[in-house]
Scaffold this motif. Structure first.
Motif, mmCIF file in Angstrom:
data_model
loop_
_atom_site.group_PDB
_atom_site.id
_atom_site.type_symbol
_atom_site.label_atom_id
_atom_site.label_comp_id
_atom_site.label_asym_id
_atom_site.label_seq_id
_atom_site.Cartn_x
_atom_site.Cartn_y
_atom_site.Cartn_z
ATOM 1 N N TRP A 161 14.777 -5.586 -6.930
ATOM 2 C CA TRP A 161 14.561 -7.038 -7.011
ATOM 3 C C TRP A 161 15.532 -7.647 -8.010
ATOM 4 N N ARG B 86 6.202 -6.820 -0.650
ATOM 5 C CA ARG B 86 6.706 -8.188 -0.568
ATOM 6 C C ARG B 86 6.031 -8.984 0.520
ATOM 7 N N CYS C 197 5.812 -12.312 -9.048
ATOM 8 C CA CYS C 197 7.042 -13.013 -8.652
ATOM 9 C C CYS C 197 7.849 -12.175 -7.666
ATOM 10 N N CYS C 198 7.931 -10.886 -7.910
ATOM 11 C CA CYS C 198 8.664 -10.011 -6.992
ATOM 12 C C CYS C 198 7.987 -9.985 -5.630
ATOM 13 N N ARG C 199 6.662 -9.797 -5.621
ATOM 14 C CA ARG C 199 5.909 -9.750 -4.358
ATOM 15 C C ARG C 199 6.097 -11.025 -3.549
ATOM 16 N N GLU C 200 6.083 -12.161 -4.253
ATOM 17 C CA GLU C 200 6.130 -13.459 -3.587
ATOM 18 C C GLU C 200 7.547 -14.030 -3.503
ATOM 19 N N ASN C 201 8.521 -13.247 -3.950
ATOM 20 C CA ASN C 201 9.925 -13.663 -3.922
ATOM 21 C C ASN C 201 10.130 -14.991 -4.661
ATOM 22 N N ARG C 202 9.498 -15.105 -5.838
ATOM 23 C CA ARG C 202 9.612 -16.305 -6.675
ATOM 24 C C ARG C 202 10.480 -16.019 -7.894
ATOM 25 N N GLN C 203 11.035 -17.075 -8.442
ATOM 26 C CA GLN C 203 11.846 -16.989 -9.649
ATOM 27 C C GLN C 203 10.912 -16.944 -10.867
ATOM 28 N N SER D 189 12.951 -9.414 2.199
ATOM 29 C CA SER D 189 14.037 -9.472 1.236
ATOM 30 C C SER D 189 15.188 -8.616 1.738
#
Length: 142
Positions: free
Chosen positions: A72, A119, A8-14, A123
């Motif tokens: 993040w 990422r 989720c952090c890598r892909e900037n997802r919730q 970000s």
């Protein structure tokens, strides 16, 4: 769970979290597990053995550790916990320690910090740099 948060952090997802974040889990670093397995093989230990870090951590605390280590600030989507999920887990490695002297060495914060995500989406908050001692660690690479 940590691998999912990492993705989720890598892909900037919730991330999706079951429950209110108060459930506790015990996380054991792969290096500690492999060291215990090596000891079992070398000493020809048989039977069932519990391995744990000995430190249950709430999901809320895990998110805080990941946010700090990876730069993040996740906004979580909370889902109801499934009926089969165990709310609190805590086991003891004391029997294994008495048999061979093994204890977990890698604490949760250090293990997570070594997983520095790269990422896919820019970000506003950069991930922290690794120290020189971590750069050569195979667990620091993705």
């Amino acid at each position: 769970l940590i691998a999912r948060l990492h993705a989720c952090c890598r892909e900037n997802r919730q991330p999706e979290i079951w429950g209110d974040g108060q459930a506790t889990k015990d996380f054991l670093h792969e290096n500690d597990f492999l060291r215990a397995l090596t000891i079992c093989l070398e000493k020809k230990l048989t039977g069932l053995w519990n391995l744990s870090s000995g430190r249950p951590v709430s999901l809320r605390e895990l998110l805080r550790i990941c946010a700090f280590a990876w730069g993040w600030p996740p906004s979580c989507h909370h889902l109801p916990p499934p009926p089969w999920d165990v709310h609190h887990t805590a086991i003891s490695s004391d029997r294994f320690f008495r048999a061979c002297g093994w204890r977990a060495r890698v604490n949760l914060e250090d293990g997570i910090r070594r997983m520095r995500p790269v990422r896919r989406v820019d970000s506003a908050i950069p991930c922290p740099e690794l120290s020189s001692s971590e750069r050569g660690s195979p667990t620091a690479r993705i």
